[in-house]
Write a protein that holds these residues in place. Structure first.
Motif, PDB file in Angstrom:
ATOM      1  N   TRP A 245       0.851  -1.194   0.000  1.00 21.96           N
ATOM      2  CA  TRP A 245       0.000   0.000   0.000  1.00 21.96           C
ATOM      3  C   TRP A 245       0.891   1.250   0.000  1.00 21.96           C
ATOM      4  CZ3 TRP A 245      -5.241  -0.181   2.916  1.00 21.96           C
ATOM      5  CH2 TRP A 245      -6.066   0.869   2.488  1.00 21.96           C
ATOM      6  N   ALA A 246       1.975   1.227   0.770  1.00 24.61           N
ATOM      7  CA  ALA A 246       2.906   2.353   0.786  1.00 24.61           C
ATOM      8  C   ALA A 246       3.515   2.569  -0.599  1.00 24.61           C
ATOM      9  CB  ALA A 246       3.994   2.137   1.832  1.00 24.61           C
ATOM     10  N   ALA A 247       3.860   1.480  -1.288  1.00 26.93           N
ATOM     11  CA  ALA A 247       4.416   1.601  -2.641  1.00 26.93           C
ATOM     12  C   ALA A 247       3.404   2.247  -3.581  1.00 26.93           C
ATOM     13  CB  ALA A 247       4.844   0.227  -3.162  1.00 26.93           C
ATOM     14  N   ALA A 248       2.151   1.806  -3.516  1.00 28.09           N
ATOM     15  CA  ALA A 248       1.099   2.404  -4.347  1.00 28.09           C
ATOM     16  C   ALA A 248       0.888   3.862  -3.968  1.00 28.09           C
ATOM     17  CB  ALA A 248      -0.200   1.615  -4.185  1.00 28.09           C
ATOM     18  N   TYR A 249       0.922   4.146  -2.686  1.00 28.73           N
ATOM     19  CA  TYR A 249       0.738   5.509  -2.177  1.00 28.73           C
ATOM     20  C   TYR A 249       1.818   6.435  -2.739  1.00 28.73           C
ATOM     21  CZ  TYR A 249       0.021   9.275   1.198  1.00 28.73           C
ATOM     22  OH  TYR A 249      -0.225  10.506   1.784  1.00 28.73           O
ATOM     23  N   ILE A 250       3.060   5.996  -2.667  1.00 30.18           N
ATOM     24  CA  ILE A 250       4.170   6.809  -3.179  1.00 30.18           C
ATOM     25  C   ILE A 250       4.052   6.984  -4.692  1.00 30.18           C
ATOM     26  CG2 ILE A 250       6.668   6.895  -3.536  1.00 30.18           C
ATOM     27  CD1 ILE A 250       6.917   5.309  -0.850  1.00 30.18           C
ATOM     28  N   ALA A 251       3.833   5.891  -5.409  1.00 30.69           N
ATOM     29  CA  ALA A 251       3.782   5.942  -6.875  1.00 30.69           C
ATOM     30  C   ALA A 251       2.681   6.853  -7.394  1.00 30.69           C
ATOM     31  CB  ALA A 251       3.610   4.538  -7.446  1.00 30.69           C
ATOM     32  N   HIS A 252       1.559   6.889  -6.677  1.00 33.44           N
ATOM     33  CA  HIS A 252       0.405   7.658  -7.145  1.00 33.44           C
ATOM     34  C   HIS A 252       0.210   8.974  -6.420  1.00 33.44           C
ATOM     35  CE1 HIS A 252      -1.073   3.474  -8.361  1.00 33.44           C
ATOM     36  NE2 HIS A 252      -0.686   4.091  -9.445  1.00 33.44           N
ATOM     37  N   GLY A 253       1.034   9.248  -5.422  1.00 32.38           N
ATOM     38  CA  GLY A 253       0.842  10.468  -4.646  1.00 32.38           C
ATOM     39  C   GLY A 253      -0.364  10.347  -3.732  1.00 32.38           C
ATOM     40  N   GLY A 254      -0.713   9.115  -3.372  1.00 35.77           N
ATOM     41  CA  GLY A 254      -1.862   8.803  -2.523  1.00 35.77           C
ATOM     42  C   GLY A 254      -2.516   7.541  -3.044  1.00 35.77           C
ATOM     43  N   ALA A 255      -3.214   6.827  -2.164  1.00 34.41           N
ATOM     44  CA  ALA A 255      -3.900   5.603  -2.599  1.00 34.41           C
ATOM     45  C   ALA A 255      -5.061   5.322  -1.647  1.00 34.41           C
ATOM     46  CB  ALA A 255      -2.940   4.416  -2.640  1.00 34.41           C
TER      47      ALA A 255
ATOM     48  N   PRO B  69      13.011   3.274  -0.158  1.00 41.89           N
ATOM     49  CA  PRO B  69      13.894   4.282  -0.773  1.00 41.89           C
ATOM     50  C   PRO B  69      13.896   4.295  -2.303  1.00 41.89           C
ATOM     51  CG  PRO B  69      15.178   2.572   0.348  1.00 41.89           C
ATOM     52  CD  PRO B  69      13.741   2.338   0.695  1.00 41.89           C
ATOM     53  N   LYS B  70      13.879   3.126  -2.943  1.00 41.77           N
ATOM     54  CA  LYS B  70      13.894   3.109  -4.421  1.00 41.77           C
ATOM     55  C   LYS B  70      12.586   3.664  -4.980  1.00 41.77           C
ATOM     56  CE  LYS B  70      14.917  -1.254  -5.047  1.00 41.77           C
ATOM     57  NZ  LYS B  70      15.303  -2.538  -5.663  1.00 41.77           N
ATOM     58  N   THR B  71      11.494   3.281  -4.365  1.00 42.36           N
ATOM     59  CA  THR B  71      10.188   3.761  -4.827  1.00 42.36           C
ATOM     60  C   THR B  71      10.075   5.264  -4.598  1.00 42.36           C
ATOM     61  OG1 THR B  71       9.244   1.603  -4.341  1.00 42.36           O
ATOM     62  CG2 THR B  71       7.687   3.411  -4.625  1.00 42.36           C
ATOM     63  N   TRP B  72      10.576   5.723  -3.460  1.00 41.93           N
ATOM     64  CA  TRP B  72      10.535   7.158  -3.174  1.00 41.93           C
ATOM     65  C   TRP B  72      11.406   7.922  -4.182  1.00 41.93           C
ATOM     66  CZ3 TRP B  72       7.444  10.213  -0.582  1.00 41.93           C
ATOM     67  CH2 TRP B  72       7.805  11.563  -0.486  1.00 41.93           C
ATOM     68  N   ALA B  73      12.607   7.397  -4.475  1.00 37.03           N
ATOM     69  CA  ALA B  73      13.507   8.070  -5.416  1.00 37.03           C
ATOM     70  C   ALA B  73      12.857   8.219  -6.783  1.00 37.03           C
ATOM     71  CB  ALA B  73      14.824   7.302  -5.528  1.00 37.03           C
ATOM     72  N   ARG B  74      12.089   7.239  -7.191  1.00 38.31           N
ATOM     73  CA  ARG B  74      11.459   7.278  -8.522  1.00 38.31           C
ATOM     74  C   ARG B  74      10.202   8.134  -8.545  1.00 38.31           C
ATOM     75  NH1 ARG B  74      10.304   3.458 -12.973  1.00 38.31           N
ATOM     76  NH2 ARG B  74       9.181   4.772 -14.442  1.00 38.31           N
ATOM     77  N   PHE B  75       9.360   8.053  -7.487  1.00 38.59           N
ATOM     78  CA  PHE B  75       8.033   8.670  -7.534  1.00 38.59           C
ATOM     79  C   PHE B  75       7.756   9.719  -6.457  1.00 38.59           C
ATOM     80  CE2 PHE B  75       7.390   4.300  -9.173  1.00 38.59           C
ATOM     81  CZ  PHE B  75       7.037   4.621 -10.462  1.00 38.59           C
ATOM     82  N   GLY B  76       8.603   9.792  -5.442  1.00 39.84           N
ATOM     83  CA  GLY B  76       8.291  10.661  -4.300  1.00 39.84           C
ATOM     84  C   GLY B  76       7.983  12.100  -4.668  1.00 39.84           C
ATOM     85  N   ASN B  77       8.746  12.658  -5.592  1.00 38.31           N
ATOM     86  CA  ASN B  77       8.503  14.037  -6.028  1.00 38.31           C
ATOM     87  C   ASN B  77       7.839  14.102  -7.398  1.00 38.31           C
ATOM     88  OD1 ASN B  77       9.675  15.286  -3.720  1.00 38.31           O
ATOM     89  ND2 ASN B  77      11.688  14.696  -4.524  1.00 38.31           N
ATOM     90  N   ARG B  78       7.591  12.926  -7.996  1.00 38.15           N
ATOM     91  CA  ARG B  78       6.993  12.869  -9.341  1.00 38.15           C
ATOM     92  C   ARG B  78       5.986  11.728  -9.423  1.00 38.15           C
ATOM     93  NH1 ARG B  78      12.064  12.704  -9.305  1.00 38.15           N
ATOM     94  NH2 ARG B  78      12.256  10.618 -10.114  1.00 38.15           N
ATOM     95  N   PRO B  79       4.923  11.763  -8.614  1.00 43.41           N
ATOM     96  CA  PRO B  79       3.956  10.657  -8.658  1.00 43.41           C
ATOM     97  C   PRO B  79       3.250  10.593 -10.015  1.00 43.41           C
ATOM     98  CG  PRO B  79       3.142  12.413  -7.242  1.00 43.41           C
ATOM     99  CD  PRO B  79       4.545  12.796  -7.650  1.00 43.41           C
ATOM    100  N   LEU B  80       2.716   9.419 -10.298  1.00 43.26           N
ATOM    101  CA  LEU B  80       2.080   9.174 -11.603  1.00 43.26           C
ATOM    102  C   LEU B  80       0.736   9.875 -11.767  1.00 43.26           C
ATOM    103  CD1 LEU B  80       2.939   5.387 -11.948  1.00 43.26           C
ATOM    104  CD2 LEU B  80       3.918   7.301 -13.241  1.00 43.26           C
ATOM    105  N   SER B  81       0.034  10.139 -10.665  1.00 44.55           N
ATOM    106  CA  SER B  81      -1.292  10.755 -10.843  1.00 44.55           C
ATOM    107  C   SER B  81      -1.295  12.203 -10.465  1.00 44.55           C
ATOM    108  CB  SER B  81      -2.331  10.009 -10.024  1.00 44.55           C
ATOM    109  OG  SER B  81      -1.960   9.939  -8.672  1.00 44.55           O
TER     110      SER B  81
END
Length: 177
Positions: free
Chosen positions: A59-69, A165-177
């Protein structure tokens, strides 16, 4: 229907992953060759995989990737995980922070696939002659009202960066949604 056969079907349809409509069409074609009982068993195994992936880390991975979940967003993220096939699903289940490693760099849209599970309902309804709402559900796979497995995450950016950390580095400041 057993898990091996379930994953063989999913893996064949995942060949169409770049085209979600093509993947749902491929799944429909696969399921149409099964009996109503086999389609029901397929859906139950699908639901069991969703329950396995009902974890706070995912859920945290989805949350980071999307800027919320939301609850629904996390459900559709787990459906997306299953749709990618057994290798990707098992890898993310074991290592949620590998999410960036299983994606192409220029991915567009969100990591959700709401529609994929609806195909089973439609095909079962056609084969059984019953309304899809009457499709029996394996209670062991129901996550509604249950807590995800593991330790809850904080929505705080520092916590999320330490946790994945890897998920945050990829999406933390640039989420997909």
């Amino acid at each position: 229907m057993d898990e091996q056969r379930f994953w063989a079907i999913i893996d064949r349809t995942a060949l169409h992953e770049a085209d979600p409509e093509g993947q749902t069409d491929a799944l429909r074609a696969e399921l149409e060759g099964l009996s109503a009982d086999e389609v029901l068993a397929f859906r139950n195994i699908f639901e069991a995989q969703l329950a396995r992936a009902y974890t706070w880390d995912l859920w945290a991975a989805a949350y980071i990737a999307h800027g919320g979940a939301s609850d629904d967003g996390f459900e559709y993220f787990r459906r997306w995980m299953v749709s990618k096939g057994r290798v990707v699903f098992e890898r993310l289940l074991a290592h949620p922070d590998d999410l960036p490693d299983v994606l192409v760099y220029d991915i567009e849209g969100v990591l959700e696939f709401e529609e994929i599970l609806y195909v089973t309902n439609d095909v079962w309804s056609e084969k059984s002659g019953q309304d899809a709402a009457e499709m029996p559900i394996e209670l062991a796979s129901v996550t509604l009202g249950r807590e995800p497995q593991g330790e809850p995450f904080d929505e705080d950016s520092e916590h999320l960066e330490r946790r994945l950390p890897k998920t945050w580095a990829r999406f933390g400041n640039r989420p997909l949604s």
